[in-house]
Write a protein that holds these residues in place. Structure first.
Motif, short mmCIF file in Angstrom:
data_model
loop_
_atom_site.label_atom_id
_atom_site.label_comp_id
_atom_site.label_asym_id
_atom_site.label_seq_id
_atom_site.Cartn_x
_atom_site.Cartn_y
_atom_site.Cartn_z
N ALA A 1 35.52 36.06 37.90
CA ALA A 1 35.80 37.05 36.78
C ALA A 1 34.48 37.44 36.19
O ALA A 1 33.53 36.68 35.60
CB ALA A 1 36.70 36.02 35.87
N GLY B 1 33.90 36.06 32.48
CA GLY B 1 34.91 34.89 32.34
C GLY B 1 34.46 33.75 33.04
O GLY B 1 33.34 33.63 33.68
N SER C 1 43.73 41.64 32.34
CA SER C 1 42.84 40.56 32.93
C SER C 1 41.28 41.14 33.10
O SER C 1 41.26 42.42 33.17
CB SER C 1 43.10 40.10 34.58
N PRO C 2 40.41 40.39 33.21
CA PRO C 2 38.95 40.85 33.11
C PRO C 2 38.58 41.35 34.51
O PRO C 2 39.38 41.21 35.35
CB PRO C 2 38.03 39.72 32.73
N GLY C 3 37.67 42.32 34.62
CA GLY C 3 37.11 42.74 35.77
C GLY C 3 36.66 41.36 36.85
O GLY C 3 36.46 40.56 36.43
N ASP C 4 36.59 41.68 37.97
CA ASP C 4 36.18 40.87 38.89
C ASP C 4 35.03 41.12 39.85
O ASP C 4 35.06 42.59 40.21
CB ASP C 4 37.39 40.28 39.81
N SER D 1 46.79 46.03 41.97
CA SER D 1 47.61 45.12 41.10
C SER D 1 48.60 44.49 42.12
O SER D 1 48.74 45.02 43.32
CB SER D 1 48.13 45.27 39.90
N THR E 1 32.78 45.32 42.63
CA THR E 1 33.21 44.98 41.13
C THR E 1 34.23 45.99 40.80
O THR E 1 34.07 47.26 40.97
CB THR E 1 31.97 45.11 40.23
N THR E 2 35.29 45.22 40.26
CA THR E 2 36.31 46.05 39.83
C THR E 2 36.31 46.04 37.97
O THR E 2 35.84 45.22 37.38
CB THR E 2 37.77 45.65 40.22
N GLN E 3 36.70 47.16 37.48
CA GLN E 3 37.09 47.07 36.05
C GLN E 3 38.10 46.28 35.65
O GLN E 3 38.99 45.62 36.37
CB GLN E 3 37.36 48.37 35.65
N GLU E 4 38.11 46.02 34.27
CA GLU E 4 39.14 45.27 33.40
C GLU E 4 40.69 45.88 33.82
O GLU E 4 40.69 47.34 33.73
CB GLU E 4 38.91 45.40 32.15
N GLY E 5 41.77 45.38 33.90
CA GLY E 5 42.86 46.05 33.95
C GLY E 5 44.05 45.17 33.96
O GLY E 5 43.93 43.92 34.53
#
Length: 743
Positions: A412, A415, A383-386, A347, A376-380
Motif C-alpha cells: 500500500a 500505508g 483504499s490507498p494506491g498500491d 476493483s 503503481t496505481t492511484q488511490e481509489g
C-alpha cells in the motif's frame, strides 16, 4: 529453394521433424509490396514449400488441394506468400472479415507459427483468411493447460502484434501476402538465425487440416516441438528497436446523482514505450495508462459459492503474459493462478483504478526466461494506491522441461499493508506424450490486515499459508489421462492471484478415449469419465463431482454432447444464492443432465441449443441456452445468446436470465464497428457498449467508445413499489487516438 521433406520412418529409423522439414529463406534485394499479388520479381527467387500432409481427416495422407508457400526476408521483415489452390474455388468458405475473430478458425484460413528461439516451447502464431482478416497470438509451453486446446493459460489470444497482410480470392482459390516485421518478434543474437516454423491450412468445405511438418491428431499447430526449421535469416536490422506510442483521450460522461444526471468531461494523455534492451529482452514502459478502448467483460450469472474468472484484455499486460504464469487447473476449472493481472488497476467489481505508470521486462536469453513487472496505481474506492512488483525466472532444462520461481509483492502506497507470494515450480516433459507440472507456494500478510478473515495467530501457531499443486498428463492420439492434486491451506492469501476456494485439498482423475468409427458421418467419439474429490484440511469430504460424458463430432464440424454429473456438497455456512434466497447448512446430493448440439460453425447461419435438467440443493434447476448467429455478408454479422436458469428450492424460487446481442460491421480488415448489449435479470442491468476501431497505420489506432448502463427499478431507491424501467445510471463517450513511432 525448396523446403525438403522425407518420410519420418525409414531404414535409418526415426528422425525428428527438425531434420526432415527444413527450409532456407533467401534475402530479398527489394521488399515486395504487400498488395495480395505475388507478381513482383522478388517472389521468383523465394524458397518454396508445397508438400503438405493431412492431419484431418486422413492422418498422414497427402493434401487433397495444392498449397504453395513462398519465403523471403530482408533486414526489416519476413515475407510469406501463400497460394491456396482449390479445385472448387467457389467452395472456399470465407465470411468473416473482422480482426481477431475466433470465427476465423471455423473458415478457410492459413496459419503460421514461428519458434524464434527454437526452444521447442514457445512461438508467435499468425492467422490469415481469404478475406484478409487477421488474428495473432502468443504461445507458451506449447499451448498446454487447456481442455482440448481451449482456454489454455499458455495461449495468449489477446496479444496484438504489428504485422501486415493482404489476401484476395482468385479463380484458382485464394492468395495471401504477409510481412512480419523483425521488431514484432524476439529472437537470440545469432547470425544466421535458426527458427522453428510450421504452416497449416484449413480447407473448411472438406473439414481438412494440412501441415508442412506433420502433427498427429491430438495436437494443434502450437506443438512447436514438432515444427520444422527455418534457416538462412541473417544481417537483420532492428534499428533502435524503439517504439513510442503516445495517446490522447477526450470524452464526457453522465452519472446519476439523486434524481438527475450529472455531466462531466475529461481529457488525458499518456505514453507507452517498447524498447529492445537486448535481442531477446523487451522493456515496456507506461505512463498514465488508459484502457478506454478495451471491450467490456461479457456478463456471467454466478449460481455458485465461488468467484467467477474474467480474462485479461488490456494491452499492456498481454505481450509475453505466459511468462508470468504459475498456476493449476487446466481441466474443468481453475484451482489457483498465483499471478492474475486483473488484480491490478481494477476493483473487485471490474471498475478501473487509474494506473500512474509501470515498467515490464520480459524475454529470453539462452535458456534463461526473465519476466519482471512494477506498477503503481492511484488511490481509489476508499483504499490507498498500491505498488505491485512481480519477478519471475525460469530455466529451460532437457528438451521441453523447465524449473523456475516467482516473487509477487503488493504494498500500500503510504500505508502499512503488504502481501507477498513466493513460489517454486517445474514442468517436466520426460516423454513426448507425458508431462508433469507442479509448484509449491507461500504467502505473507500481516495478520491484522485480513479484515476478520481469521483471528490473529498466537505465538508458535503454524501460519498455514502455503499451497501445493501437481498435475500429470498423458496425451496420445487415442487416449487422454490426467491426475491433479491441489492443497490450499486456509490462510493462503495471494491477493494478486485468483483463488476461488481456500482451506481445501482437491484430487482429480480424468480418462478419455477418442475412437474414430469412420462411419455414420462421425469423425470422432469422445467418451470420458472424471472424478473431482475435495476435502477440507482435516480430510472431511466437502465437494465431490463424478462426470460422465459422451461427445460425438461429425465430419461437417457439428457436434453433439451428453453428460451426467453426480454431485455431493457439504455446506458449513449458509449459501446466499440470492439476497432473498438462502440455502441453509447441511449435506446435499444432486445430479445434472446436459444435452447440447452445435451446428456447423462455418455456415452463414449457425446455432447451438442446450438443455440441462437437474436436481439442485433439495430442489430442482433447469438450464437452457440458445445461440443464433448470422453472417449476412463478409461485413455484417450478428449473434444472439440467451441463457435461463429456472430454480425452485424449498427456501424460494426464481429465474436467472442472461441475454446478449452482438452486432458487427466490418468496413475493412482495419476498420470495424462492434456493439454489445447485455441483460442480466439477477442484477436488473442492461449494458450497451459500442466500439469503433480504425487501424489507420500498423500499430496506430483511432477508437470511439460508448458505454451505457441502465437499471430496472427505482433510481432513487425511495419506494420499492415504484417501477421505473431501464433508467440510466451512467453513460460515457470517449475518443482515443494512438500513434506509433518506430525507430
Amino acid at each position: 529453394m525448396l523446403g525438403l521433406a522425407a518420410p519420418a520412418f525409414g531404414q535409418a529409423g526415426f528422425r525428428p521433424p527438425s531434420e526432415l522439414y527444413r527450409v532456407e529463406a533467401p534475402r530479398a534485394a527489394q521488399a515486395p509490396d504487400i498488395d495480395g499479388r505475388l507478381d513482383e520479381a522478388a517472389w521468383q527467387d523465394a524458397a518454396v514449400i508445397e508438400d503438405f500432409t493431412q492431419q484431418e481427416p486422413n492422418e498422414g495422407a497427402p493434401a487433397t488441394e495444392r498449397t504453395m508457400v513462398r519465403l523471403l526476408y530482408d533486414e526489416r521483415a519476413l515475407y510469406i506468400g501463400v497460394e491456396a489452390y482449390d479445385s472448387q474455388p467457389g467452395g472456399v468458405i470465407a465470411t468473416e472479415m473482422r480482426r481477431d475473430s475466433p470465427r476465423l478458425f471455423d473458415e478457410d484460413n492459413f496459419q503460421i507459427i514461428l519458434d524464434t528461439f527454437h526452444d521447442r516451447r514457445s512461438g508467435y502464431m499468425f492467422v490469415i483468411s481469404p478475406l484478409g482478416a487477421k488474428l495473432e497470438q502468443q504461445v507458451a509451453e506449447e499451448g498446454e493447460g487447456g481442455f482440448r486446446g481451449n482456454n489454455s493459460p499458455n495461449i495468449n489470444v489477446n496479444w496484438d502484434g504489428v504485422w501486415d497482410a493482404v489476401a484476395r480470392r482468385t479463380p484458382e482459390g485464394w492468395v495471401a501476402e504477409i510481412a512480419i516485421p523483425m521488431v514484432t518478434l524476439r529472437f537470440p543474437a545469432a547470425d544466421p538465425q535458426i527458427w522453428g516454423a510450421n504452416f497449416m491450412r484449413n480447407i473448411r468445405r472438406k473439414n481438412e487440416q494440412i501441415f508442412w511438418a506433420p502433427i498427429s491428431k491430438e495436437y494443434t499447430l502450437t506443438r512447436v516441438s514438432r515444427a520444422g526449421v527455418l534457416t538462412g535469416i541473417g544481417g537483420v536490422n532492428r534499428g533502435l528497436d524503439l517504439r513510442l506510442t503516445p495517446y490522447v483521450l477526450a470524452g464526457g460522461r453522465q452519472d446519476r446523482v439523486a434524481d438527475r444526471l450529472d455531466p462531466s468531461g475529461f481529457n488525458e494523455y499518456g505514453l507507452d514505450v517498447k524498447y529492445g534492451v537486448a535481442s531477446g529482452l523487451n522493456l515496456d514502459l507506461t505512463l498514465n495508462t488508459d484502457f478506454a478502448q478495451v471491450e467490456v467483460d461479457e456478463e456471467q450469472v454466478n449460481l455458485t459459492r465461488f468467484p467467477l474468472f474474467f480474462p485479461e484484455k488490456r494491452d499492456f499486460f498481454l505481450e509475453n503474459a505466459g511468462m508470468f504464469n504459475v498456476g493449476g487447473g487446466g481441466g474443468f476449472g481453475r484451482s489457483v493462478d498465483l499471478f492474475f493481472t486483473r488484480r491490478i488497476g481494477l476493483s473487485e467489481g471490474g471498475t478501473p483504478i487509474p494506473i500512474i505508470g509501470g515498467a515490464r521486462l520480459t524475454g529470453k536469453t539462452g535458456r534463461h526466461n526473465i519476466a519482471a513487472m512494477n506498477i503503481t496505481t492511484q488511490e481509489g474506492f476508499g483504499s490507498p494506491g498500491d505498488n505491485f512488483f512481480v519477478g519471475r525466472y525460469s530455466r529451460d532444462i532437457l528438451d521441453r522441461s523447465k524449473v523456475g520461481a516467482i516473487v509477487i509483492n503488493k504494498d500500500a502506497v503510504g500505508g502499512t499493508h503488504y502481501n507477498r507470494t513466493f513460489a517454486a515450480d517445474t514442468t517436466l516433459a520426460l516423454h513426448p506424450n507425458f508431462s508433469m507440472t507442479a509448484f509449491l507456494a507461500k504467502t505473507q500478510t500481516p495478520n491484522e490486515s485480513f479484515g476478520g478473515r481469521y483471528e490473529p495467530l498466537e505465538p508458535g501457531v503454524a501460519a498455514r499459508d502455503m499451497a501445493g499443486y501437481v498435475r500429470t498428463t498423458w496425451l496420445s492420439p487415442s487416449w487422454h489421462f490426467y491426475t491433479e492434486y491441489v492443497d490450499l491451506q486456509e490462510h493462503f492469501n495471494p491477493e494478486v492471484g485468483f483463488v476461488p476456494r481456500l482451506g481445501i485439498r482437491t484430487s482429480s482423475a480424468h480418462a478419455e478415449w477418442n475412437p474414430r468409427p469412420d462411419r455414420f458421418n462421425i469423425r470422432m467419439l469422445d467418451p470420458m469419465w472424471s472424478l473431482t474429490y475435495t476435502t477440507d484440511q482435516r480430510n472431511r469430504l466437502v465437494t465431490r463431482r463424478i462426470h460422465n460424458m459422451v461427445g460425438v463430432y461429425f465430419e461437417d464440424g457439428s457436434r453433439f454432447m451428453w453428460w451426467y454429473n453426480d454431485y455431493f456438497e457439504q455446506l458449513d455456512v449458509p449459501f446466499h444464492i440470492r439476497p432473498d434466497v438462502t440455502i441453509p447448512t447441511g449435506t446435499y446430493r444432486f445430479d445434472e443432465w446436459m444435452f447440447d448440439y452445435q451446428s456447423d460453425p462455418s455456415r452463414r447461419v449457425y446455432y447451438q441449443a442446450r438443455y440441462s435438467p437437474q436436481t439442485f440443493f433439495d430442489g430442482t434447476r433447469t438450464d437452457v441456452r440458445g445461440t443464433l448467429g448470422v453472417r449476412a455478408t463478409s461485413r455484417i454479422s450478428a449473434e444472439a445468446i440467451f441463457n435461463r436458469s429456472d430454480i425452485t428450492l424449498p427456501w424460494g424460487a426464481f429465474e436467472a436470465d442472461l441475454a446478449s446481442l452482438r452486432l458487427d460491421l466490418t468496413l475493412s480488415p482495419r476498420m470495424t464497428f462492434r456493439s454489445l448489449s447485455q441483460w442480466n435479470s439477477t442484477t436488473g442491468e442492461l449494458s450497451n457498449s459500442i466500439r469503433f476501431n480504425w487501424i489507420y497505420s500498423p500499430g496506430s489506432d483511432i477508437y470511439i467508445a460508448y458505454d451505457e448502463l441502465r437499471l430496472d427499478g427505482d433510481p432513487l431507491m425511495l419506494n420499492p413499489h415504484i417501477r421505473r424501467p431501464l433508467w440510466v445510471r451512467n453513460r460515457q463517450l470517449a475518443i482515443k487516438m494512438t500513434y506509433m513511432l518506430s525507430r
